[in-house]
Design an enzyme around this catalytic site. Structure first.
Site, PDB file in Angstrom:
ATOM      1  N   LYS A 120      34.289  14.047   6.589  1.00  0.00           N
ATOM      2  CA  LYS A 120      34.462  15.401   7.117  1.00  0.00           C
ATOM      3  C   LYS A 120      33.220  16.252   6.925  1.00  0.00           C
ATOM      4  CE  LYS A 120      39.403  16.122   7.376  1.00  0.00           C
ATOM      5  NZ  LYS A 120      40.501  17.055   7.128  1.00  0.00           N
ATOM      6  N   LYS A 202      41.757   4.859  15.661  1.00  0.00           N
ATOM      7  CA  LYS A 202      43.083   5.451  15.489  1.00  0.00           C
ATOM      8  C   LYS A 202      43.308   6.560  16.527  1.00  0.00           C
ATOM      9  CE  LYS A 202      45.522   7.751  11.857  1.00  0.00           C
ATOM     10  NZ  LYS A 202      45.490   8.318  10.521  1.00  0.00           N
ATOM     11  N   LYS A 205      44.083  13.532  17.758  1.00  0.00           N
ATOM     12  CA  LYS A 205      44.072  14.698  18.651  1.00  0.00           C
ATOM     13  C   LYS A 205      42.693  15.323  18.744  1.00  0.00           C
ATOM     14  CE  LYS A 205      45.855  16.704  14.666  1.00  0.00           C
ATOM     15  NZ  LYS A 205      47.045  16.363  13.938  1.00  0.00           N
TER      16      LYS A 205
END
Ligand code: TRP
Length: 336
Positions: A120, A202, A205
């Site tokens: 991240k 994976k 969204k």
């Protein structure tokens, strides 16, 4: 009497989900469908982890809408706020409070090893804030406040659950028994849903390719269109295998929705082309999600009724959280 014994013996489960916009078919089949199922067997506490959401920049109005929408969606899926506890994390201040006590018992080095932080912080390089770094400590607080036996988490959160266990063990050793050491719960059924456009990744969204993921609240037409466009291979044979990640992903989805076995699905589509199969998968998904969408549309309309539920949920959660929090405060040496 037997009823009392039965309820007190139920194991406790806790899990949370971030209010990050549209929840996907991957969230549904990988986690949420299982939350709903676990309600029969366990005493469940579920929360919308809104405090976690601001570790990356959020637009305030959008964040607020997403918190409402996630809470409403959990209700629409069938989480029962009367029998179980369903609340919004920020409504129970003990989460942030306990997180401080735990932070002071967590090492910088441990946090630096978290793979999600590394990912991240690379992705949000202009906002590598301290909250993003210490996010697993807040997650540990979410868990430990409720003394759950089991925490259902996906593969990407396993490392965070392990650190929560480490922190709890260390705290108990230093200050005396406060926390229960939770186990990870790996559901019997729980599908890892991959992107429809790149089945080696994976489903997410945050993927820019909107055809790669299906939202739980997508319309039937959108769902069918996305499945029709799903990336497959040129063999034209509905068979499961590592060399056929696209078709295998569609089979996993179809199996999770219909509860048919992979072998039965291979039989069902023997001699049929991918077109037929994709349509069948799309329709089964659309049919399974349609009642959820209908329920959601009703629930989200009534903000007052929602407010009653999330306030009740916060009260129930806080009753439990306070006890654990004050016990921890006392053990550390604070004046109560
Ligand atoms: N970090 C989790 C995620 O992003 C969400 C979460 C927050 C969570 N607190 C939790 C999950 C406690 C399980 C238990 O998916």
């Amino acid at each position: 009497m037997s009823e009392i014994i039965e309820t007190t013996q139920k194991k406790k489960v806790l899990s949370c989900i971030q209010p990050s916009g549209m929840l996907t078919l991957g969230n549904y089949l990988g986690a949420l469908k299982n939350w709903v199922a676990m309600q029969d067997e366990f005493d469940c506490t579920f929360a919308v982890a809104d405090l976690h959401a601001i570790t990356v920049r959020q637009e305030p109005a959008k964040l607020r809408a997403q918190i409402y929408s996630t809470y409403a969606l959990l209700l629409a899926l069938g989480i029962d706020p009367e029998k179980h506890t369903l609340f919004i994390q920020s409504h129970v201040p003990e989460h942030a409070n306990l997180s401080w006590l735990l932070s002071c018992n967590t090492q910088f080095g441990e946090m630096s090893r978290m793979t999600q932080f590394k990912d991240k912080s690379a992705k949000h390089a202009n906002n590598v804030n301290v909250g993003l770094f210490s996010y697993p400590v807040l997650m540990a607080a979410d868990i430990l406040l409720y003394k759950p036996d089991l925490v259902p988490v996906g593969a990407d959160q396993k490392q965070h659950l392990e650190i929560a266990r480490d922190i709890a063990i260390r705290f108990n050793n230093l200050y005396g028994d406060v926390f229960t050491i939770p186990d990870a719960y790996i559901p019997k059924t729980g599908a890892r849903v991959m992107s429809l456009q790149d089945p080696t990744k994976k489903m997410s969204k945050s993927d820019d390719n909107l055809n790669s993921w299906v939202a739980i609240l997508d319309s039937k037409d959108d769902i069918i269109r996305k499945f029709k466009r799903a990336v497959t291979d040129s063999e034209a044979c509905v068979r499961f295998g590592a060399e056929k990640p696209g078709i295998s992903n569609l089979m996993t989805i179809y199996s999770a929705i219909t509860e048919k076995s992979i072998a039965d699905i291979e039989k069902e589509f023997e001699g049929k082309g991918y077109g037929d199969f994709k349509l069948a998968v799309g329709e089964s998904v659309a049919d399974a999600l349609a009642p959820i969408k209908t329920a959601y549309d009703e629930i989200i309309k009534d903000k007052k009724a929602l407010e009653v539920l999330y306030k009740q949920g916060a009260q129930k959660a806080e009753y439990v959280a306070r006890k654990t929090y004050f016990k921890a405060m006392k053990k550390v040496g604070f004046v109560l």
